[in-house]
Design a protein around this motif. Structure first.
Motif: not given
Length: 309
Positions: A34-57
């Motif tokens: 799923d190309d779109e799914l993989q593009q979104v996942h790659a964008w998220l993975a390029a961020q400090p995603i664990a830290v950002l989502l932890r703070t958001a939650v």
């Protein structure tokens, strides 16, 4: 009742009618294809995603608890009603968009890499997917309030992978557990949320910290009960709910904490105290507090008397 077999990649999927117009029958792709799914996942993975989502939650939970006005600090408390708990998922959507520096925009909740994405949060065991989100990419955040943890998954929520029947009264459906297990991509595994030290107090200690005493007296007890535990500014504000400038009372409590409990209170507002705490292994960013034994300060070359004022 026997559960129907789970449709697999290569099978056909037909979403239900939705306000945005029909989406045609289509073949289910495997997540890896799923190309779109993989593009979104790659964008998220390029961020400090664990830290950002932890703070958001954490921000979404604290927003709903509104501790600075209600004295509440725990979603599992009987002082929090079911509607408020449910609202965490709604608030979370906006905090995720804000922390990931995205925009709230149609046709779903946001777009990532130019691809529409739905954002769903839950404090339960599953998510509720609206008709507009069927067969679209969904960022799914799950909060375990009891364990004070969260996790995040990414999934294309095909109608074929959602529960059957009539759905709820809004036409929302939940992803089947077997579909989530097989086809969701893990973005952040189960991870601890930022500590809420008030959760560490015993019932007897809570009665004193939230008791019928002056705020300074209650803060002295708080620091005494939680030595070497970082206490966020928000926790101080929760203890001082409804009162003006509770942090001023906390500063006034510093010499009394030393006198009664033999602890030096440090606050991240002042750089010298922030640095001293860091050398002792405590992060006092964002104006947090910690009470430490003077001997530990001395072992790092600090004079405890400097911090008692």
């Amino acid at each position: 009742m026997t559960k129907s077999p789970l449709p697999a990649p290569g099978d056909l999927c037909q979403p239900e009618p939705r306000r945005a117009g029909p989406r045609g029958e289509h073949i289910i792709d495997a997540p890896a294809d799923d190309d779109e799914l993989q593009q979104v996942h790659a964008w998220l993975a390029a961020q400090p995603i664990a830290v950002l989502l932890r703070t958001a939650v954490d921000d979404a939970v604290r927003y709903v608890l509104d501790g600075a006005r209600t004295w509440r600090f725990d979603l599992t408390s009987d002082k929090v009603d079911s509607d408020e708990r449910s609202s965490v998922g709604t608030k979370l959507q906006y905090h995720v968009i804000d922390h990931l520096k995205l925009l709230k925009e149609p046709p779903l909740d946001t777009t990532i890499a130019g691809i529409p994405v739905e954002i769903k949060g839950t404090i339960g065991k599953t998510w509720m997917i609206p008709r507009e989100g069927q067969c679209e990419i969904t960022l799914m955040v799950q909060i375990d309030a009891g364990r004070h943890q969260f996790r995040t998954l990414l999934m294309r929520t095909h109608r074929a992978w959602l529960t059957g029947g009539e759905g709820n009264r809004d036409g929302k459906r939940s992803p089947r557990a077997d579909a989530v297990k097989q086809y969701a991509i893990e973005v952040v595994p189960w991870s601890d949320l930022p500590p809420e030290p008030l959760r560490n107090l015993s019932p007897a200690q809570l009665l004193e910290v939230f008791g019928p005493y002056g705020l300074r007296r209650r803060l002295i007890a708080l620091f005494g009960y939680l030595p070497e535990k970082v206490i966020p500014r928000s926790s101080i504000e929760t203890v001082g709910a409804g009162l003006k400038d509770p942090t001023r009372r906390a500063r006034e409590a510093k010499p009394h904490v030393m006198k009664e409990h033999g602890l030096v209170v440090l606050v991240g507002t002042w750089h010298v105290e922030l640095d001293a705490a860091a050398q002792l292994g405590h992060d006092l960013s964002n104006g947090a507090w910690v009470a430490v034994p003077p001997a530990k300060l001395e072992s790092h070359g600090f004079k405890p008397d400097v911090f008692i004022r």
